[in-house]
Every structure is written in structure tokens, then in C-alpha cells.
Scaffold this motif. Structure first.
Motif, PDB file in Angstrom:
ATOM      1  N   TYR A   1       0.862  -1.201   0.000  1.00 31.18           N
ATOM      2  CA  TYR A   1       0.000   0.000   0.000  1.00 31.18           C
ATOM      3  C   TYR A   1       0.887   1.236   0.000  1.00 31.18           C
ATOM      4  CZ  TYR A   1      -3.937  -3.037   1.286  1.00 31.18           C
ATOM      5  OH  TYR A   1      -4.909  -4.013   1.304  1.00 31.18           O
TER       6      TYR A   1
ATOM      7  N   THR B   1      -1.987   0.342  -4.964  1.00 31.35           N
ATOM      8  CA  THR B   1      -1.999  -0.930  -4.240  1.00 31.35           C
ATOM      9  C   THR B   1      -1.574  -2.032  -5.210  1.00 31.35           C
ATOM     10  OG1 THR B   1      -3.739  -0.145  -2.788  1.00 31.35           O
ATOM     11  CG2 THR B   1      -3.448  -2.531  -2.942  1.00 31.35           C
TER      12      THR B   1
ATOM     13  N   GLY C   1     -10.724  -7.107  -5.982  1.00 30.07           N
ATOM     14  CA  GLY C   1     -10.716  -6.680  -4.591  1.00 30.07           C
ATOM     15  C   GLY C   1     -12.071  -6.122  -4.195  1.00 30.07           C
ATOM     16  N   THR C   2     -12.298  -6.085  -2.894  1.00 28.01           N
ATOM     17  CA  THR C   2     -13.538  -5.519  -2.364  1.00 28.01           C
ATOM     18  C   THR C   2     -13.197  -4.405  -1.388  1.00 28.01           C
ATOM     19  OG1 THR C   2     -14.622  -7.679  -2.505  1.00 28.01           O
ATOM     20  CG2 THR C   2     -15.674  -6.018  -1.110  1.00 28.01           C
ATOM     21  N   VAL C   3     -13.883  -3.248  -1.521  1.00 28.34           N
ATOM     22  CA  VAL C   3     -13.690  -2.121  -0.615  1.00 28.34           C
ATOM     23  C   VAL C   3     -15.032  -1.418  -0.460  1.00 28.34           C
ATOM     24  CG1 VAL C   3     -12.920  -0.623  -2.502  1.00 28.34           C
ATOM     25  CG2 VAL C   3     -12.344  -0.045  -0.143  1.00 28.34           C
ATOM     26  N   ASP C   4     -15.461  -1.263   0.769  1.00 28.43           N
ATOM     27  CA  ASP C   4     -16.757  -0.622   1.076  1.00 28.43           C
ATOM     28  C   ASP C   4     -17.919  -1.273   0.327  1.00 28.43           C
ATOM     29  OD1 ASP C   4     -15.445   1.150   2.745  1.00 28.43           O
ATOM     30  OD2 ASP C   4     -15.269   2.725   1.210  1.00 28.43           O
TER      31      ASP C   4
ATOM     32  N   GLN D   1     -16.795  -3.951  -5.691  1.00 33.76           N
ATOM     33  CA  GLN D   1     -15.697  -4.729  -6.242  1.00 33.76           C
ATOM     34  C   GLN D   1     -14.855  -3.865  -7.181  1.00 33.76           C
ATOM     35  OE1 GLN D   1     -17.467  -8.232  -8.047  1.00 33.76           O
ATOM     36  NE2 GLN D   1     -17.354  -9.358  -6.111  1.00 33.76           N
TER      37      GLN D   1
ATOM     38  N   LEU E   1      -9.069   2.502  -7.289  1.00 38.82           N
ATOM     39  CA  LEU E   1      -8.828   2.337  -5.856  1.00 38.82           C
ATOM     40  C   LEU E   1      -7.777   3.359  -5.433  1.00 38.82           C
ATOM     41  CD1 LEU E   1      -9.268   0.699  -3.220  1.00 38.82           C
ATOM     42  CD2 LEU E   1      -7.322  -0.726  -3.936  1.00 38.82           C
TER      43      LEU E   1
ATOM     44  N   ARG F   1      -5.691   3.066   0.314  1.00 46.00           N
ATOM     45  CA  ARG F   1      -7.014   2.634   0.773  1.00 46.00           C
ATOM     46  C   ARG F   1      -6.994   1.116   0.983  1.00 46.00           C
ATOM     47  NH1 ARG F   1     -12.287   4.700   0.093  1.00 46.00           N
ATOM     48  NH2 ARG F   1     -13.616   3.563   1.573  1.00 46.00           N
ATOM     49  N   PRO F   2      -7.191   0.630   2.219  1.00 48.47           N
ATOM     50  CA  PRO F   2      -7.122  -0.810   2.488  1.00 48.47           C
ATOM     51  C   PRO F   2      -8.256  -1.571   1.806  1.00 48.47           C
ATOM     52  CG  PRO F   2      -6.986   0.469   4.536  1.00 48.47           C
ATOM     53  CD  PRO F   2      -7.411   1.404   3.452  1.00 48.47           C
ATOM     54  N   LEU F   3      -7.937  -2.772   1.360  1.00 45.99           N
ATOM     55  CA  LEU F   3      -8.952  -3.657   0.787  1.00 45.99           C
ATOM     56  C   LEU F   3      -9.645  -4.428   1.904  1.00 45.99           C
ATOM     57  CD1 LEU F   3      -6.891  -5.104  -2.191  1.00 45.99           C
ATOM     58  CD2 LEU F   3      -8.929  -3.676  -2.411  1.00 45.99           C
ATOM     59  N   ASP F   4     -10.926  -4.665   1.722  1.00 43.24           N
ATOM     60  CA  ASP F   4     -11.668  -5.503   2.668  1.00 43.24           C
ATOM     61  C   ASP F   4     -11.505  -6.987   2.328  1.00 43.24           C
ATOM     62  OD1 ASP F   4     -12.640  -3.239   3.967  1.00 43.24           O
ATOM     63  OD2 ASP F   4     -14.319  -3.063   2.548  1.00 43.24           O
TER      64      ASP F   4
END
Length: 246
Positions: A170, A184, A197-200, A203, A227, A231-234
Motif C-alpha cells: 500500500y 496498491t 478486490g472488495t472495498v466498502d 468490487q 482504488l 485505501r485498504p482492501l476488505d
């Protein structure tokens, strides 16, 4: 014999037999001869003294120890350290070469002025982890081809060729704006055709490139427009060409 004794000798030698008087001319000639002899003797003494002084100075000059040599610049060998965790690449000293890529450098089309964001694999040496021999660099490439290392990730356990996801990088600046934000990124070992990836709850799909030295090693990164860097990925998954989860 003193000069007075010499004068008396001359007077007696030039005294006339009839004792009527002294031979003044003879006395004067003898006196001049004595003076010349004295002058020559004095000059010789001075010459000897000067010669002795010169010899003495020469002896001192020859016995004086030589001046110590000025030490030249000491060249120091550069030290290259490998990180054992994800993070910024080690700081390099002036003149130290950037890590040499292993295989092809992957271009992304992401630009910072004239420089392009690139990714490439480099060798790493982690003594306590014999199974970790490579790391992945997020760098920049200038128009002349010069590479600059911004960020390096490598495994901190096991093997760098085990199947699945490995360390993900990151942006190290976090929430602080950067003029060269690092997307990222990471790599996956296996037949991945898609990485998502998934964030909030939404996808985001990564861009992929296979490593030229091993097509099973797939380099991926997320475009900053998709992205935001740091910003962290979930969550993240990889799928093969048939859509099956790996």
C-alpha cells in the motif's frame, strides 16, 4: 711568531752594516708581503668556515625525516539490505546502484510528469528465510530508462513461490498526499486470469501482468482511479480463466 717579532726581524735583516740607518724601502716591501699573507690566510679561514656551515646544513637536510604522505580519500563499499517485510525500499547511499530487475520491467501507463510507474522483481537476501529470494518493487522509469525504487514488498515467512497471494503493498504515505502515489499492488502465484478486490462493499478489478521469468507469478495492481492509493482492501480473490476461485 707575532707581527711585532716579524717587524723586528725585518728591521734587523735590512739594517746596514755601517749602522748608519735602516733600509726603509726593504722594510716597506716586507711589510706589504706580511699583510698579503695575513689577508690570504684570513680569506682561507672564512672559506673553510662557510664550507663547514654548508656541509652542516646539508647534513641536517639529509637527516630530516620525510613529510608524512597525505591520506587519500577512502572508498567505502555500499551495503545493500533486504527488507523482511512490506515497506519502503532501503535508502541507498550516493553512488549506490538501484536493485537490478530480474526479468522484464512491467509498465503501467500511470505517469508522474515524464516518469512512468513500473513494477519489477528483484532478488532479496533474508538469512532467516531461505525460501524468500525475491521481492516486488513499485518503481518509476524515466524517459531514458533509469529506474527509481519507491516501494518494496517481500514475504516474511515460508516460500515466495507458494500458491496464492503474497505480501500486498500500500502507499506508504497513507493519508498524506504524495506527488508519486504508489498504487496498491502485489503478486499471486497460480493460473490467475482475474484478481478482484472488495472495498466498502464494491468490487474493484486489478490489472495483471505475468512475470517474464515464471508465468505462474502474476503481478497485479489497482489503478488509482479505481482504488485510491493507501485505501485498504476488505477482501481480494483470484479466479482462473473459467471463473473458478483459486
Amino acid at each position: 711568531m707575532t707581527e711585532v717579532d716579524e717587524l723586528r726581524r725585518v728591521m734587523r735583516a735590512t739594517e746596514r752594516a755601517d749602522r748608519s740607518g735602516l733600509d726603509l724601502a726593504g722594510i716597506m716591501r716586507e711589510g706589504r708581503r706580511v699583510r698579503r699573507r695575513r689577508q690570504v690566510a684570513g680569506t682561507g679561514a672564512v672559506a673553510v668556515a662557510v664550507a663547514a656551515l654548508v656541509i652542516g646544513i646539508g647534513a641536517v637536510a639529509r637527516t630530516r625525516p620525510p613529510e608524512p604522505a597525505r591520506p587519500g580519500p577512502v572508498a567505502s563499499a555500499p551495503v545493500v539490505a533486504a527488507t523482511a517485510a512490506a515497506g519502503p525500499s532501503p535508502t541507498t547511499t550516493p553512488g549506490q546502484a538501484e536493485p537490478r530487475p530480474v526479468g522484464a520491467v512491467v509498465g503501467t501507463g500511470i505517469r508522474y510528469g515524464d516518469d512512468e510507474r513500473v513494477f519489477y522483481v528483484v532478488p532479496v537476501d533474508v538469512p532467516e528465510l531461505p525460501g524468500v529470494t525475491i521481492g516486488l518493487v513499485a518503481g518509476r522509469r524515466s524517459p531514458t530508462g533509469e529506474l527509481t525504487t519507491d516501494y518494496l514488498v517481500n514475504d516474511v515467512a515460508g516460500s515466495d513461490r507458494r500458491p496464492g497471494f503474497h505480501q500486498i503493498g500500500y502507499d506508504p504515505q497513507g493519508r498524506v498526499p504524495s506527488v508519486t502515489p504508489v498504487p496498491t499492488f502485489g503478486y499471486f502465484v497460480g493460473p490467475a486470469a482475474r484478481i478482484v478486490g472488495t472495498v466498502d462493499g464494491r468490487q474493484v478489478e486489478a490489472r495483471l501482468a505475468r512475470w517474464s521469468e515464471d508465468p505462474q507469478l502474476v503481478i497485479f495492481w489497482f489503478d488509482p482511479g479505481v482504488l485510491a492509493p493507501a485505501r485498504p482492501l476488505d477482501g481480494i480473490v483470484a479466479r482462473d480463466a473459467r471463473g473458478r476461485r483459486l
